[in-house]
Design a protein around this motif. Structure first.
Motif, PDB file in Angstrom:
ATOM      1  N   LEU A 165       0.812  -1.219   0.000  1.00 40.35           N
ATOM      2  CA  LEU A 165       0.000   0.000   0.000  1.00 40.35           C
ATOM      3  C   LEU A 165       0.847   1.271   0.000  1.00 40.35           C
ATOM      4  O   LEU A 165       0.342   2.351  -0.311  1.00 40.35           O
TER       5      LEU A 165
ATOM      6  N   THR B 114       3.951   4.026  -4.662  1.00 36.37           N
ATOM      7  CA  THR B 114       3.221   4.931  -5.552  1.00 36.37           C
ATOM      8  C   THR B 114       3.582   4.734  -7.019  1.00 36.37           C
ATOM      9  O   THR B 114       2.958   5.334  -7.892  1.00 36.37           O
TER      10      THR B 114
ATOM     11  N   ALA C 217      -4.033  -4.945  -5.670  1.00 33.83           N
ATOM     12  CA  ALA C 217      -3.059  -3.858  -5.584  1.00 33.83           C
ATOM     13  C   ALA C 217      -2.661  -3.353  -6.964  1.00 33.83           C
ATOM     14  O   ALA C 217      -2.385  -2.162  -7.143  1.00 33.83           O
TER      15      ALA C 217
ATOM     16  N   LYS D 221      -4.449  -2.820  -9.461  1.00 34.38           N
ATOM     17  CA  LYS D 221      -5.439  -1.891 -10.003  1.00 34.38           C
ATOM     18  C   LYS D 221      -5.042  -0.440  -9.758  1.00 34.38           C
ATOM     19  O   LYS D 221      -5.481   0.453 -10.484  1.00 34.38           O
ATOM     20  N   ARG D 222      -4.231  -0.188  -8.746  1.00 32.48           N
ATOM     21  CA  ARG D 222      -3.812   1.174  -8.435  1.00 32.48           C
ATOM     22  C   ARG D 222      -2.862   1.724  -9.481  1.00 32.48           C
ATOM     23  O   ARG D 222      -2.711   2.942  -9.607  1.00 32.48           O
ATOM     24  N   PHE D 223      -2.177   0.850 -10.211  1.00 33.13           N
ATOM     25  CA  PHE D 223      -1.131   1.299 -11.131  1.00 33.13           C
ATOM     26  C   PHE D 223      -1.468   1.045 -12.600  1.00 33.13           C
ATOM     27  O   PHE D 223      -0.756   1.553 -13.474  1.00 33.13           O
TER      28      PHE D 223
END
Length: 221
Positions: A86, A89, A212, A214-216
């Motif tokens: 988490l 970035t 996770a 999906k964030r990138f």
């Protein structure tokens, strides 16, 4: 007419008062020791039997405690991994962190990952190297993580020079509404990933990594 052992045993079951009426006689009866040839009284034989049962129960309890401690340790590692993932970035840092935690916290020395049906901003990454149709079909067909010694030659190639030393593998399909990739872990130990091992934590790892990512990334249109 002589009674059979079964008939004697049934009589004693049906007439428990026999043991009260002939208590003195029972004290004189000698039976073989279960762990040796010498004879011992029936009462001592019962004590030995109870000790054996107690030892078996203690062994089973110890095994359950050991399994519980191992599961607790894995749960803590999964939590640390989730928290760590988490914090990233950038996708490249995320992939490096995943590799690091699998190696250092889970003692999984080799990891390879391929992704498709999605794109990511930034410089090209080896994880997005195009794969063969067999790889995609394999990932889509896995109902649960696979553990064993056999993988496709293309997957072995993902590990480069290390491939010749690997003896067992775990394959985890990644999905987000559709199959998006395949995570493969390898080990030189042939018993590190074996067909009969439990795969609950591997499945949870796949779900964690899929979510996770999906964030990138974004699905290809």
């Amino acid at each position: 007419m002589e009674s059979s052992p079964e008939e004697v045993a049934e009589y004693l079951r049906m007439h428990p008062e026999f043991f009260e009426e002939y208590a003195d006689m029972l004290a004189e009866i000698q039976v073989p020791h279960p762990h040796g040839g010498r004879a011992i009284p029936i009462s001592e034989r019962q004590i030995v039997a109870l000790r054996d049962k107690n030892r078996i129960l203690q062994d089973k309890l110890g095994e359950l405690i050991r399994f519980g401690e191992e599961n607790g340790a894995i749960t803590e590692k999964m939590h640390r991994l989730a928290v760590a993932l988490l914090t990233f970035t950038h996708l490249a840092d995320f992939l490096h962190g995943l590799n690091f935690h699998l190696r250092e916290d889970f003692s999984i020395p080799h990891m390879a990952l391929r992704l498709w049906n999605m794109t990511a901003d930034g410089p090209p990454l080896p994880e997005f190297t195009p794969t063969g149709a067999d790889i995609r079909a394999l990932a889509e067909s896995l109902p649960r993580p696979y553990c064993g010694s056999h993988v496709l030659d293309e997957i072995r190639d993902w590990f480069g020079e290390d491939a010749v030393r690997l003896r067992s593998f775990a394959m985890v399909s990644l999905s987000a509404e559709q199959t998006i990739g395949l995570l493969v872990m390898g080990s030189e130990d042939p018993q590190r990933f074996y067909p009969e091992m439990g795969t609950i934590y591997l499945a949870q790892l796949g779900e964690l990594v899929s979510a996770a990512l999906k964030r990138f990334t974004r699905a290809e249109g």
